[in-house]
Motif scaffolding. Structure first.
Motif, PDB file in Angstrom:
ATOM      1  N   SER A 202       0.849  -1.190   0.000  1.00 58.18           N
ATOM      2  CA  SER A 202       0.000   0.000   0.000  1.00 58.18           C
ATOM      3  C   SER A 202       0.883   1.237   0.000  1.00 58.18           C
ATOM      4  O   SER A 202       2.080   1.169   0.259  1.00 58.18           O
ATOM      5  CB  SER A 202      -0.924   0.014   1.221  1.00 58.18           C
ATOM      6  N   GLY A 203       0.271   2.371  -0.299  1.00 55.68           N
ATOM      7  CA  GLY A 203       1.028   3.607  -0.306  1.00 55.68           C
ATOM      8  C   GLY A 203       0.094   4.803  -0.371  1.00 55.68           C
ATOM      9  O   GLY A 203      -1.093   4.661  -0.679  1.00 55.68           O
ATOM     10  N   SER A 204       0.629   5.972  -0.080  1.00 55.31           N
ATOM     11  CA  SER A 204      -0.190   7.183  -0.134  1.00 55.31           C
ATOM     12  C   SER A 204       0.710   8.408  -0.268  1.00 55.31           C
ATOM     13  O   SER A 204       1.862   8.409   0.176  1.00 55.31           O
ATOM     14  CB  SER A 204      -1.052   7.318   1.126  1.00 55.31           C
ATOM     15  N   VAL A 205       0.140   9.410  -0.908  1.00 54.32           N
ATOM     16  CA  VAL A 205       0.785  10.717  -1.009  1.00 54.32           C
ATOM     17  C   VAL A 205      -0.163  11.744  -0.392  1.00 54.32           C
ATOM     18  O   VAL A 205      -1.371  11.717  -0.649  1.00 54.32           O
ATOM     19  CB  VAL A 205       1.080  11.079  -2.482  1.00 54.32           C
TER      20      VAL A 205
ATOM     21  N   TYR B   8      -3.815  13.285  -5.851  1.00 48.38           N
ATOM     22  CA  TYR B   8      -4.702  12.511  -6.728  1.00 48.38           C
ATOM     23  C   TYR B   8      -3.862  11.553  -7.588  1.00 48.38           C
ATOM     24  O   TYR B   8      -2.638  11.653  -7.664  1.00 48.38           O
ATOM     25  CB  TYR B   8      -5.521  13.439  -7.623  1.00 48.38           C
ATOM     26  N   GLY B   9      -4.561  10.614  -8.236  1.00 50.30           N
ATOM     27  CA  GLY B   9      -3.929   9.729  -9.225  1.00 50.30           C
ATOM     28  C   GLY B   9      -2.897   8.764  -8.685  1.00 50.30           C
ATOM     29  O   GLY B   9      -1.930   8.436  -9.380  1.00 50.30           O
ATOM     30  N   TYR B  10      -3.095   8.253  -7.449  1.00 47.25           N
ATOM     31  CA  TYR B  10      -2.082   7.355  -6.894  1.00 47.25           C
ATOM     32  C   TYR B  10      -2.246   5.954  -7.469  1.00 47.25           C
ATOM     33  O   TYR B  10      -3.365   5.441  -7.575  1.00 47.25           O
ATOM     34  CB  TYR B  10      -2.187   7.301  -5.369  1.00 47.25           C
ATOM     35  N   SER B  11      -1.129   5.321  -7.833  1.00 50.02           N
ATOM     36  CA  SER B  11      -1.182   3.957  -8.374  1.00 50.02           C
ATOM     37  C   SER B  11       0.055   3.174  -7.953  1.00 50.02           C
ATOM     38  O   SER B  11       1.119   3.747  -7.712  1.00 50.02           O
ATOM     39  CB  SER B  11      -1.288   3.979  -9.899  1.00 50.02           C
ATOM     40  N   ILE B  12      -0.103   1.846  -7.886  1.00 52.51           N
ATOM     41  CA  ILE B  12       0.980   0.938  -7.487  1.00 52.51           C
ATOM     42  C   ILE B  12       1.165  -0.101  -8.582  1.00 52.51           C
ATOM     43  O   ILE B  12       0.191  -0.640  -9.108  1.00 52.51           O
ATOM     44  CB  ILE B  12       0.661   0.240  -6.154  1.00 52.51           C
ATOM     45  N   THR B  13       2.418  -0.397  -8.916  1.00 53.21           N
ATOM     46  CA  THR B  13       2.735  -1.431  -9.909  1.00 53.21           C
ATOM     47  C   THR B  13       3.690  -2.440  -9.294  1.00 53.21           C
ATOM     48  O   THR B  13       4.789  -2.079  -8.864  1.00 53.21           O
ATOM     49  CB  THR B  13       3.386  -0.819 -11.167  1.00 53.21           C
TER      50      THR B  13
ATOM     51  N   SER C 229      10.703  -8.756  -8.800  1.00 51.65           N
ATOM     52  CA  SER C 229      12.014  -8.166  -9.067  1.00 51.65           C
ATOM     53  C   SER C 229      11.978  -6.645  -9.044  1.00 51.65           C
ATOM     54  O   SER C 229      13.013  -5.997  -8.882  1.00 51.65           O
ATOM     55  CB  SER C 229      12.528  -8.640 -10.431  1.00 51.65           C
ATOM     56  N   TYR C 230      10.776  -6.059  -9.199  1.00 49.17           N
ATOM     57  CA  TYR C 230      10.665  -4.603  -9.279  1.00 49.17           C
ATOM     58  C   TYR C 230       9.254  -4.169  -8.899  1.00 49.17           C
ATOM     59  O   TYR C 230       8.272  -4.804  -9.302  1.00 49.17           O
ATOM     60  CB  TYR C 230      10.983  -4.131 -10.701  1.00 49.17           C
ATOM     61  N   SER C 231       9.154  -3.077  -8.129  1.00 49.75           N
ATOM     62  CA  SER C 231       7.862  -2.483  -7.783  1.00 49.75           C
ATOM     63  C   SER C 231       7.990  -0.968  -7.814  1.00 49.75           C
ATOM     64  O   SER C 231       9.072  -0.422  -7.570  1.00 49.75           O
ATOM     65  CB  SER C 231       7.406  -2.931  -6.391  1.00 49.75           C
ATOM     66  N   SER C 232       6.877  -0.309  -8.098  1.00 51.48           N
ATOM     67  CA  SER C 232       6.897   1.154  -8.118  1.00 51.48           C
ATOM     68  C   SER C 232       5.521   1.691  -7.741  1.00 51.48           C
ATOM     69  O   SER C 232       4.516   0.968  -7.797  1.00 51.48           O
ATOM     70  CB  SER C 232       7.294   1.677  -9.500  1.00 51.48           C
ATOM     71  N   ALA C 233       5.480   2.956  -7.365  1.00 45.49           N
ATOM     72  CA  ALA C 233       4.225   3.634  -7.026  1.00 45.49           C
ATOM     73  C   ALA C 233       4.399   5.117  -7.307  1.00 45.49           C
ATOM     74  O   ALA C 233       5.520   5.652  -7.242  1.00 45.49           O
ATOM     75  CB  ALA C 233       3.855   3.400  -5.567  1.00 45.49           C
ATOM     76  N   SER C 234       3.291   5.779  -7.631  1.00 49.60           N
ATOM     77  CA  SER C 234       3.383   7.208  -7.926  1.00 49.60           C
ATOM     78  C   SER C 234       2.045   7.896  -7.707  1.00 49.60           C
ATOM     79  O   SER C 234       0.989   7.254  -7.734  1.00 49.60           O
ATOM     80  CB  SER C 234       3.843   7.429  -9.370  1.00 49.60           C
ATOM     81  N   GLY C 235       2.109   9.197  -7.476  1.00 49.71           N
ATOM     82  CA  GLY C 235       0.915  10.014  -7.311  1.00 49.71           C
ATOM     83  C   GLY C 235       1.230  11.454  -7.663  1.00 49.71           C
ATOM     84  O   GLY C 235       2.387  11.806  -7.946  1.00 49.71           O
ATOM     85  N   MET C 236       0.201  12.293  -7.666  1.00 46.43           N
ATOM     86  CA  MET C 236       0.356  13.694  -8.027  1.00 46.43           C
ATOM     87  C   MET C 236      -0.161  14.593  -6.916  1.00 46.43           C
ATOM     88  O   MET C 236      -1.075  14.228  -6.170  1.00 46.43           O
ATOM     89  CB  MET C 236      -0.409  13.997  -9.310  1.00 46.43           C
ATOM     90  N   ILE C 237       0.446  15.780  -6.818  1.00 41.41           N
ATOM     91  CA  ILE C 237       0.008  16.832  -5.900  1.00 41.41           C
ATOM     92  C   ILE C 237      -0.286  18.089  -6.720  1.00 41.41           C
ATOM     93  O   ILE C 237       0.502  18.478  -7.592  1.00 41.41           O
ATOM     94  CB  ILE C 237       1.091  17.150  -4.850  1.00 41.41           C
ATOM     95  N   ARG C 238      -1.429  18.730  -6.424  1.00 44.45           N
ATOM     96  CA  ARG C 238      -1.723  20.021  -7.046  1.00 44.45           C
ATOM     97  C   ARG C 238      -1.815  21.092  -5.972  1.00 44.45           C
ATOM     98  O   ARG C 238      -2.561  20.941  -5.000  1.00 44.45           O
ATOM     99  CB  ARG C 238      -3.031  19.979  -7.824  1.00 44.45           C
ATOM    100  N   LEU C 239      -1.070  22.166  -6.134  1.00 43.90           N
ATOM    101  CA  LEU C 239      -1.124  23.329  -5.234  1.00 43.90           C
ATOM    102  C   LEU C 239      -1.728  24.514  -5.990  1.00 43.90           C
ATOM    103  O   LEU C 239      -1.489  24.695  -7.187  1.00 43.90           O
ATOM    104  CB  LEU C 239       0.277  23.704  -4.740  1.00 43.90           C
TER     105      LEU C 239
ATOM    106  N   GLY D   6       7.146   9.910  -6.824  1.00 45.76           N
ATOM    107  CA  GLY D   6       7.359   8.526  -7.216  1.00 45.76           C
ATOM    108  C   GLY D   6       8.248   7.781  -6.251  1.00 45.76           C
ATOM    109  O   GLY D   6       8.995   8.377  -5.469  1.00 45.76           O
ATOM    110  N   VAL D   7       8.158   6.445  -6.314  1.00 46.66           N
ATOM    111  CA  VAL D   7       9.048   5.580  -5.547  1.00 46.66           C
ATOM    112  C   VAL D   7       9.235   4.298  -6.334  1.00 46.66           C
ATOM    113  O   VAL D   7       8.307   3.816  -6.994  1.00 46.66           O
ATOM    114  CB  VAL D   7       8.489   5.278  -4.131  1.00 46.66           C
ATOM    115  N   SER D   8      10.437   3.763  -6.305  1.00 48.40           N
ATOM    116  CA  SER D   8      10.715   2.490  -6.966  1.00 48.40           C
ATOM    117  C   SER D   8      11.659   1.675  -6.098  1.00 48.40           C
ATOM    118  O   SER D   8      12.444   2.234  -5.318  1.00 48.40           O
ATOM    119  CB  SER D   8      11.323   2.713  -8.353  1.00 48.40           C
TER     120      SER D   8
END
Length: 209
Positions: free
Chosen positions: A142-145, A159-164, A169-179, A193-195
């Motif tokens: 799990s993850g969160s931004v 918004y737009g958080y996703s996990i792959t 052998s490899y995992s990643s996750a990413s999301g967006m912030i709007r100010l 992002g994180v990998s």
């Protein structure tokens, strides 16, 4: 009568042979041996000949049927399949699955220039829960931004958080912030992002887009 009994015997033998072929997984054409016996001056004589047997016909006859032990299924006008159902317990794995789950996090301070001053207006936080399985395989559970604004004139949301996850052998996750800066009417977007690779530690990144 004797001839009829012999024919029944041959069909039974062929049926068993057909089922044996099905059991060992032949998918193309096979040949079934027909066996006839004759008694001459007290001596048994065995004669074998090959008869073409289309395994597609056999598989079609078995398709969609709930097979019970001892079932006799007609293949065509000449052959029956006598079915033997064997239950076999699967062998247990000798490998124990060991896993360790940990949480990782990173923060990023966002500065925006106001009246000649570079002001810290928000803090972005990215947190993940990561499991390492046996052989150091990785999996992001799990993850969160999130964003915490520090001044009243700036608002923001994630918004737009996703996990792959792949094969471990490899995992990643990413999301967006709007100010949004109400004093200028400007919007600011940040990618988070994180990998992590097998046996490694997570690598976090923050970038304005």
């Amino acid at each position: 009568m004797k001839k009829c009994s012999m024919k029944m015997f041959l069909k039974s033998m062929l049926g068993v042979f057909i089922f044996a072929l099905c059991s060992i997984g032949y998918l193309e054409n096979a040949k079934a041996n027909t066996i006839s016996t004759a008694s001459a001056d007290g001596n048994a004589v065995k004669v074998e000949e090959s008869v073409p047997l289309d395994m597609n016909t056999v598989m079609s006859a078995l398709e969609g049927k709930v097979i019970k032990d001892g079932d006799r299924i007609e293949i065509n006008d000449d052959y029956d399949a006598v079915c033997e159902v064997i239950l076999q317990k699967t062998a247990g794995s000798g490998i124990r699955l060991m896993s360790v789950t940990s949480s990782y996090g990173a923060t990023c301070n966002i500065y925006i220039m106001h009246s000649g001053t570079n002001t810290n207006v928000a803090v972005i936080t990215h947190i993940i829960s990561l499991t390492y399985n046996d052989s150091a395989l990785v999996h992001i559970n799990s993850g969160s931004v999130s964003v915490n604004t520090l001044v009243s004139y700036v608002t923001g949301y994630a918004y737009g958080y996703s996990i792959t996850n792949t094969d471990g052998s490899y995992s990643s996750a990413s999301g967006m912030i709007r100010l949004y800066d109400s004093t200028t009417g400007y919007y600011y977007y940040y990618g988070c992002g994180v990998s992590v690779t097998r046996g490694g530690t997570p690598s976090f990144s923050f970038s304005q887009v």
